[in-house]
Design a protein around this motif. Structure first.
Motif, mmCIF file in Angstrom:
data_model
loop_
_atom_site.group_PDB
_atom_site.id
_atom_site.type_symbol
_atom_site.label_atom_id
_atom_site.label_comp_id
_atom_site.label_asym_id
_atom_site.label_seq_id
_atom_site.Cartn_x
_atom_site.Cartn_y
_atom_site.Cartn_z
ATOM 1 N N GLU A 189 -0.592 10.353 1.596
ATOM 2 C CA GLU A 189 -0.899 11.657 3.295
ATOM 3 C C GLU A 189 -0.099 12.467 2.852
ATOM 4 O O GLU A 189 -0.293 13.353 3.598
ATOM 5 C CB GLU A 189 -2.168 10.076 3.960
ATOM 6 N N THR B 278 -1.003 4.318 1.404
ATOM 7 C CA THR B 278 -1.973 5.384 2.067
ATOM 8 C C THR B 278 -0.679 6.320 2.923
ATOM 9 O O THR B 278 -1.236 7.321 2.687
ATOM 10 C CB THR B 278 -2.419 4.495 3.017
ATOM 11 N N THR C 204 1.378 -0.984 -0.460
ATOM 12 C CA THR C 204 0.197 0.078 0.020
ATOM 13 C C THR C 204 1.015 0.966 0.197
ATOM 14 O O THR C 204 2.121 1.031 0.402
ATOM 15 C CB THR C 204 -1.237 0.305 1.535
#
Length: 301
Positions: free
Chosen positions: A275, A271, A269
């Motif tokens: 962010e 993420t 991932t």
């Protein structure tokens, strides 16, 4: 910023040079041949003649820079020991040259081996330590220099950094399909790879160079999970070939060197990366690139 880039004329490196130049950075690219020099200079960068065995040139490039992006790798599949040794020596040379300066040092890495039963995350440590490990343990070796005043950042790339002109893993799988007359996947094809478009990967490298703190692990991953069966199906559709399972015992004889990797779980991932650094992938997906014919006029070099 004056940025020294190894692998500056390569697949990811040339896109990174374009990205850095467009952002106003002065780029010096390591170039091992006249053709590489020409490509680097055509991109608006300055070429420094040398290769991964020329540690004097690499030391000079790093010492005279405000930051380093190390993307080059020998990729000598027949001699992994030499490849890993060269990788480690380069990372040690650059780290030593940057010690005490707080300058950024991007070390290219990957997501293979980080997790076997799930997508890896940025929190997963790299298990490869020491000169005899994968890539010579370069990610962890690079992080050793954080305590010596180097802003080391690991850029972990998806196993396929795709796009028109890619001669990497997907091109090798396409070549095997053409040679064998079938588009194959290994076993049940439920193992997953991650993917990222070349332009997105280059943009993330720039963002990391400019703003990532020491010890950051960046995941250059746009698509966390793409099943290897779906990759084979997309290739089969594009080439008009049947799609079939290949017994794991026959993987290397069917696919060549890529058979060592196509049956592995290599997913992750991104993420946290997205962010923290405002990185939103915008390039085509792997399936879109395959459907557009990005690989069907490309041969592995």
């Amino acid at each position: 910023m004056r940025v020294f880039v190894t692998g500056a004329s390569g697949w990811i490196g040339s896109a990174t040079v374009d990205e850095l130049v467009a952002a106003g950075h002065q780029v010096v690219g390591l170039a091992r041949s006249d053709a590489s020099v020409a490509r680097v200079e055509a991109a608006g960068a300055t070429a420094l003649r040398g290769d991964l065995d020329d540690l004097d040139a690499i030391r000079r490039g790093a010492s005279e820079s405000d930051g380093v992006v190390h993307l080059a790798n020998k990729h000598d599949w027949a001699n992994p020991v030499a490849t890993n040794a060269a990788e480690r020596a380069v990372v040690e040379t650059i780290g030593t040259a940057l010690a005490g300066s707080d300058r950024p040092f991007i070390v290219a890495s990957g997501i293979a081996g980080l997790a076997s039963d799930r997508p890896a995350t940025e929190a997963d440590p790299n298990p490869f330590v020491g000169p005899d490990s994968m890539r010579g343990g370069s990610e962890n070796r690079g992080f050793d220099f954080v305590d010596q005043g180097v802003r080391t950042i690991a850029a972990r790339f998806a196993p396929t950094v795709h796009g028109i002109g890619d001669h990497g893993f997907i091109a090798a799988i396409v070549a095997a399909a053409e040679q064998q007359g079938v588009s194959g996947y290994i076993g049940d094809g439920t193992n997953n790879w991650s993917a990222v478009h070349r332009s997105d990967a280059a943009r993330l490298v720039r963002l990391g160079l400019e703003s990532a703190p020491a010890g950051t692990r960046l995941h250059a991953v746009a698509e966390p999970v793409v099943s290897t069966r779906s990759i084979a199906e997309a290739i089969g559709e594009g080439l008009g070939l049947p799609v079939t399972s290949i017994d794991p015992a026959d993987a290397e004889s069917h696919f060549g060197f890529i058979g060592r990797f196509f049956g592995l779980e290599m997913s992750a991932t991104s993420t946290e990366t997205q962010e923290r650094f405002g990185w939103t992938p915008t390039g085509p997906t792997l399936a879109e690139d395959i459907a557009a014919g990005a690989y069907f006029d490309v041969r592995v070099s």
